[in-house]
Design a protein around this motif. Sequence first.
Motif, PDB file in Angstrom:
ATOM      1  N   ASP A  15       0.806  -1.215   0.000  1.00  0.00           N
ATOM      2  CA  ASP A  15       0.000   0.000   0.000  1.00  0.00           C
ATOM      3  C   ASP A  15       0.841   1.268   0.000  1.00  0.00           C
ATOM      4  N   ALA A  16       2.156   1.132   0.088  1.00  0.00           N
ATOM      5  CA  ALA A  16       3.029   2.308   0.117  1.00  0.00           C
ATOM      6  C   ALA A  16       3.309   2.772  -1.310  1.00  0.00           C
ATOM      7  N   VAL A  17       3.038   4.050  -1.582  1.00  0.00           N
ATOM      8  CA  VAL A  17       3.289   4.616  -2.902  1.00  0.00           C
ATOM      9  C   VAL A  17       4.010   5.948  -2.721  1.00  0.00           C
ATOM     10  N   ILE A  18       5.203   6.059  -3.261  1.00  0.00           N
ATOM     11  CA  ILE A  18       5.964   7.304  -3.188  1.00  0.00           C
ATOM     12  C   ILE A  18       5.759   8.076  -4.483  1.00  0.00           C
ATOM     13  N   ALA A  19       5.363   9.332  -4.344  1.00  0.00           N
ATOM     14  CA  ALA A  19       5.176  10.203  -5.504  1.00  0.00           C
ATOM     15  C   ALA A  19       6.466  10.978  -5.761  1.00  0.00           C
ATOM     16  N   LEU A  20       6.982  10.882  -6.969  1.00  0.00           N
ATOM     17  CA  LEU A  20       8.227  11.565  -7.338  1.00  0.00           C
ATOM     18  C   LEU A  20       7.906  12.700  -8.296  1.00  0.00           C
ATOM     19  N   LEU A  21       8.144  13.916  -7.854  1.00  0.00           N
ATOM     20  CA  LEU A  21       7.869  15.107  -8.650  1.00  0.00           C
ATOM     21  C   LEU A  21       9.183  15.632  -9.229  1.00  0.00           C
ATOM     22  N   GLY A  22       9.182  15.912 -10.528  1.00  0.00           N
ATOM     23  CA  GLY A  22      10.421  16.313 -11.200  1.00  0.00           C
ATOM     24  C   GLY A  22      11.173  15.113 -11.723  1.00  0.00           C
ATOM     25  N   ALA A  23      10.433  14.087 -12.147  1.00  0.00           N
ATOM     26  CA  ALA A  23      11.027  12.795 -12.489  1.00  0.00           C
ATOM     27  C   ALA A  23      11.882  12.824 -13.741  1.00  0.00           C
ATOM     28  N   THR A  24      11.774  13.879 -14.559  1.00  0.00           N
ATOM     29  CA  THR A  24      12.533  13.904 -15.817  1.00  0.00           C
ATOM     30  C   THR A  24      13.837  14.677 -15.719  1.00  0.00           C
ATOM     31  N   TYR A  26      17.699  15.621 -13.982  1.00  0.00           N
ATOM     32  CA  TYR A  26      18.878  14.789 -13.737  1.00  0.00           C
ATOM     33  C   TYR A  26      18.747  14.000 -12.432  1.00  0.00           C
ATOM     34  N   THR A  27      18.460  14.695 -11.342  1.00  0.00           N
ATOM     35  CA  THR A  27      18.306  14.015 -10.055  1.00  0.00           C
ATOM     36  C   THR A  27      17.054  13.157 -10.041  1.00  0.00           C
ATOM     37  N   GLY A  28      15.968  13.666 -10.634  1.00  0.00           N
ATOM     38  CA  GLY A  28      14.719  12.913 -10.653  1.00  0.00           C
ATOM     39  C   GLY A  28      14.870  11.549 -11.303  1.00  0.00           C
ATOM     40  N   LYS A  29      15.599  11.473 -12.403  1.00  0.00           N
ATOM     41  CA  LYS A  29      15.792  10.189 -13.073  1.00  0.00           C
ATOM     42  C   LYS A  29      16.606   9.222 -12.207  1.00  0.00           C
ATOM     43  N   LEU A  30      17.570   9.756 -11.474  1.00  0.00           N
ATOM     44  CA  LEU A  30      18.330   8.897 -10.561  1.00  0.00           C
ATOM     45  C   LEU A  30      17.434   8.364  -9.437  1.00  0.00           C
ATOM     46  N   VAL A  31      16.539   9.204  -8.934  1.00  0.00           N
ATOM     47  CA  VAL A  31      15.618   8.763  -7.890  1.00  0.00           C
ATOM     48  C   VAL A  31      14.656   7.714  -8.436  1.00  0.00           C
ATOM     49  N   ALA A  32      14.161   7.917  -9.662  1.00  0.00           N
ATOM     50  CA  ALA A  32      13.272   6.933 -10.279  1.00  0.00           C
ATOM     51  C   ALA A  32      13.971   5.586 -10.415  1.00  0.00           C
ATOM     52  N   THR A  33      15.243   5.620 -10.791  1.00  0.00           N
ATOM     53  CA  THR A  33      16.020   4.381 -10.899  1.00  0.00           C
ATOM     54  C   THR A  33      16.142   3.693  -9.543  1.00  0.00           C
ATOM     55  N   GLU A  34      16.401   4.486  -8.494  1.00  0.00           N
ATOM     56  CA  GLU A  34      16.526   3.919  -7.145  1.00  0.00           C
ATOM     57  C   GLU A  34      15.211   3.307  -6.680  1.00  0.00           C
ATOM     58  N   LEU A  35      14.110   3.968  -6.928  1.00  0.00           N
ATOM     59  CA  LEU A  35      12.798   3.432  -6.545  1.00  0.00           C
ATOM     60  C   LEU A  35      12.520   2.122  -7.277  1.00  0.00           C
ATOM     61  N   SER A  36      12.809   2.082  -8.572  1.00  0.00           N
ATOM     62  CA  SER A  36      12.584   0.865  -9.351  1.00  0.00           C
ATOM     63  C   SER A  36      13.514  -0.255  -8.900  1.00  0.00           C
ATOM     64  N   ARG A  37      14.771   0.093  -8.666  1.00  0.00           N
ATOM     65  CA  ARG A  37      15.761  -0.908  -8.242  1.00  0.00           C
ATOM     66  C   ARG A  37      15.359  -1.576  -6.943  1.00  0.00           C
ATOM     67  N   ARG A  38      14.773  -0.794  -6.048  1.00  0.00           N
ATOM     68  CA  ARG A  38      14.357  -1.321  -4.749  1.00  0.00           C
ATOM     69  C   ARG A  38      12.960  -1.899  -4.766  1.00  0.00           C
ATOM     70  N   GLY A  39      12.268  -1.834  -5.894  1.00  0.00           N
ATOM     71  CA  GLY A  39      10.938  -2.419  -5.996  1.00  0.00           C
ATOM     72  C   GLY A  39       9.889  -1.682  -5.189  1.00  0.00           C
ATOM     73  N   ILE A  40      10.073  -0.378  -5.010  1.00  0.00           N
ATOM     74  CA  ILE A  40       9.127   0.417  -4.222  1.00  0.00           C
ATOM     75  C   ILE A  40       8.054   0.980  -5.159  1.00  0.00           C
ATOM     76  N   PRO A  41       6.769   0.721  -4.882  1.00  0.00           N
ATOM     77  CA  PRO A  41       5.716   1.305  -5.720  1.00  0.00           C
ATOM     78  C   PRO A  41       5.814   2.825  -5.734  1.00  0.00           C
ATOM     79  N   VAL A  82       6.019  12.162  -0.653  1.00  0.00           N
ATOM     80  CA  VAL A  82       6.380  12.783  -1.921  1.00  0.00           C
ATOM     81  C   VAL A  82       7.835  13.214  -1.869  1.00  0.00           C
ATOM     82  N   ILE A  83       8.546  12.948  -2.955  1.00  0.00           N
ATOM     83  CA  ILE A  83       9.916  13.419  -3.149  1.00  0.00           C
ATOM     84  C   ILE A  83       9.879  14.461  -4.251  1.00  0.00           C
ATOM     85  N   SER A  84      10.378  15.651  -3.972  1.00  0.00           N
ATOM     86  CA  SER A  84      10.444  16.694  -4.999  1.00  0.00           C
ATOM     87  C   SER A  84      11.892  16.964  -5.384  1.00  0.00           C
TER      88      SER A  84
END
Length: 341
Positions: A15-24, A26-41, A82-84
């Motif tokens: 049920d945990a969902v982290i919202a990432l704002l600014g995903a496109t 430089y830093t946002g893409k790295l955070v998206a990769t980290e979230l995916s790598r860790r399997g976090i919704p 939320v991560i901005s």
Amino acid sequence: MGPHAGVPPQTPGIDAVIALLGATGYTGKLVATELSRRGIPHRLGARSPEKLASVPSDAERFVLDVGESGRLDEFLDGATAVISTVGPFIRLGMPAVEAAARNGVPYVDSTGEQQFMADVYAKFADAPAPIVPGCGFDFIPADLAAAVAMADLGSEVSEIAVHTQAAPIPSRGTARTTVEMAEALSSDARVRRVAFPDRVRTAVEFPFGDVPLARHAGRARVVTTMVLPSAVAPVVRRLSGVLPKLAPLVERLPEGPSPKMRARAKFRVLAEALGPGGRAAVLCEGRDVYGLTARFLVAAAEKVTGAGAMAPAEALDPVPFLDTVTGEDEHGAFSWRHLSA
């Protein structure tokens, strides 16, 4: 340094969902990769549908602008945090904070802009959820290591000093922060000799990290410095009137360094608590401050607790958090330790 009243730490789960704002970005893409790598919704938000579609992630995607308050509310609906990474924060960051506070969603971001942090602290002291700017590399090691050092001293702290030694890496965000620091740099800033574990090094007092640190330093004097070559340090004190004039050139810099360059960039952060009872010190060190920023942000989004605007060390339990983010992989290396007096 324990948990605060208010929102408890997030428990990772279905049920945990982290919202990432600014995903496109430089830093946002790295955070998206980290979230995916860790399997976090998670879900991704950004302005450009084309850029958003190119982010390598299976997450839900929201096309939105930070100026669209209704769309921000939709983006945060059901989110556990939320991560901005939307910067420059002083110009673009506040709507995301307002939306998080309005919806009671824990908020962390990657800002290195101390004026933005001061504005957030002043405006969101009574927010119902934890509002914690500065959860990237710029402040997490320094703020948490300083809190540990003060606790280790176990008596009155007259001065808390944080000394950063880092290889410069060209990026627009880092350059913006450097210009901001230069604007606040006094021409009579002190040059200090700092005892690192290997040898004594030369550092110049920079107003970088003192805004969050002052929130939990009590009456102690707060000092933050940057380690520089001995021959360069005296010259840097005279740059307060020069660097701000270079601000227009910042936007011409690369968005961020290559993975190879990031992997070569090492750092050390030394926090010292000084008082009548002696000295306590904590050392953090590692490589790839951009990869670590993604690691820190994701961990902080899961673990911030309490309510209202806070410094990282007020919203996170420093020792367990530093232990959580310790480790080495292809996205960076981080370790920390207590130093003997």
